[in-house]
Motif scaffolding. Structure first.
Motif: not given
Length: 388
Positions: A94-95, A100-101, A195-196, A226-228
């Protein structure tokens, strides 16, 4: 020849500092947010099988088609978000999704709003892109977002908002009323929101996560991350999801291809299978984290600490000021790790402004006996300060 001072002069993250001290002093590490168990066996076996029998060369840069489809299906089924696989990008955590965003959408001199205390990657990533951070400082015990605070920082140069829900380190799940307030501001000023939402499945009470894209008028202006790793308690896997309309996601995908290009295919295969689990599986995982949260909270309360309520994440915050401890959170954390063998995180490390409160963050994603021992040791640290 000089390096970029934003990185060359940057301090080591508080996570690395406290984890290093935990190793040096043999302390219980309640600082960095990771579980101590190895993670769901079946999902790990999916990855092992994929490593032996599957594809181990480059994956497509945007992610394996089966994982992108699984992300869209998962969010549609559990969060009622309508996504197509084309509206999903897979990143190396996610970081990296944040990096990238921000690289894709923040231009030099753009102002970007963040809410502090904030995950410590937000500010340097924005500044490295040439952006200017405008922070809204939230305060305990409720960490509430107000219209007045937003109006004070949003102006003609504001381009984006980085929003975190559930909030780390505040451990708060933002209610619909404040999401709607944020929506009003973003629509009025035509702002993009990154939106994290990595903690979306780690709920600790009855309140359910409401994704920002599900709020009225926000889907077309929100990049959802999102994050797995957080969903499955496999933080080392570093599988992130970037979701949103294609006109927002395509530039992020182009930035991603020059950062990590692609993400390990065996892990993507395993995550795709895990995302197909039913809601009961994710509820059971959340219930287990809620049990550990209550265990640590009760143990600390018995030691005389004032614990703030947590709605989500792996974290519990202790208000030192309200506990009658007249020392800074930095000094208290230093004392605890060096003399009493518990590593915690001073929440002031996540705030750029001076505050009149002193709060520490503890990770409760640990075995029961570890949490009980940590609470006892923190109680001994408290007594030492009382006896000075």
């Amino acid at each position: 020849m000089e390096p970029d001072p934003r990185y060359a002069d940057a301090s080591v993250t508080i996570f690395e500092v406290m984890s290093g001290l935990a190793r040096e002093y043999g302390a219980i590490n309640l600082g960095q947010g990771f579980p101590e168990d190895p993670g769901p066996l079946e999902i790990r076996q999916f990855a092992a099988d994929a490593a032996v029998h599957g594809w181990n060369q480059y994956a497509p840069s945007r992610g394996l088609p089966e994982l992108r489809a699984a992300v869209a299906e998962h969010y549609g089924r559990l969060h009622h978000l309508e996504l197509t696989p084309e509206e999903v990008l897979i990143t190396s955590g996610a970081t990296e999704a944040l990096a990238a965003s921000i690289a894709a959408w923040v231009l030099p001199s753009d102002e970007v709003v963040i809410f502090e205390p904030a995950y410590d990657a937000y500010r340097p990533l924005v500044e490295r892109a040439g952006g200017v951070v405008k922070s809204v400082t939230l305060s305990p015990p409720d960490w509430r977002i107000t219209a007045e605070a937003l109006d004070a920082v949003v102006g003609a140069k504001t381009r984006a908002v980085i929003f975190n829900n559930p909030m780390n380190p505040a451990a708060r799940m933002v209610p619909p009323s404040e999401l709607e307030l944020l929506s009003d501001v973003c629509v009025r000023h035509d702002l993009l929101v990154i939106s994290d939402e990595v903690w979306e499945h780690v709920r600790l009470g009855e309140q359910r996560h409401l994704p920002l894209p599900a709020v009225a008028r926000m889907r077309e202006r929100t990049i959802k991350i999102g994050s797995a790793g957080k969903m499955f308690g496999l933080t080392g896997w570093k599988i992130g999801f970037v979701c949103g309309p294609q006109n927002l996601i395509d530039p992020v995908a182009r930035a991603h291809q020059f950062i990590t290009f692609a993400t390990p295919p065996l892990l993507q295969t395993a995550v795709a299978k895990g995302l197909a689990y039913d809601a009961a599986w994710f509820d059971a995982a959340a219930d287990e984290m809620a049990r550990r949260y209550q265990l640590l909270k009760q143990a600390l309360t018995a030691q005389g600490f004032h614990c703030l309520d947590s709605d989500g994440t792996y974290f519990l915050n202790v208000d030192l000021s309200a506990s009658g401890i007249e020392t800074s959170d930095v000094d208290f954390c230093d004392l605890c790790v060096r003399e009493f063998g518990v590593a915690a995180i001073p929440v002031s490390a996540f705030v750029s402004a001076n505050t009149d409160w002193s709060v520490i963050r503890l990770c409760f994603a640990k075995p029961d006996e570890v949490l009980r021992e940590a609470a006892d040791r923190l109680g001994r640290a408290r007594k030492k300060l009382e006896n000075r």
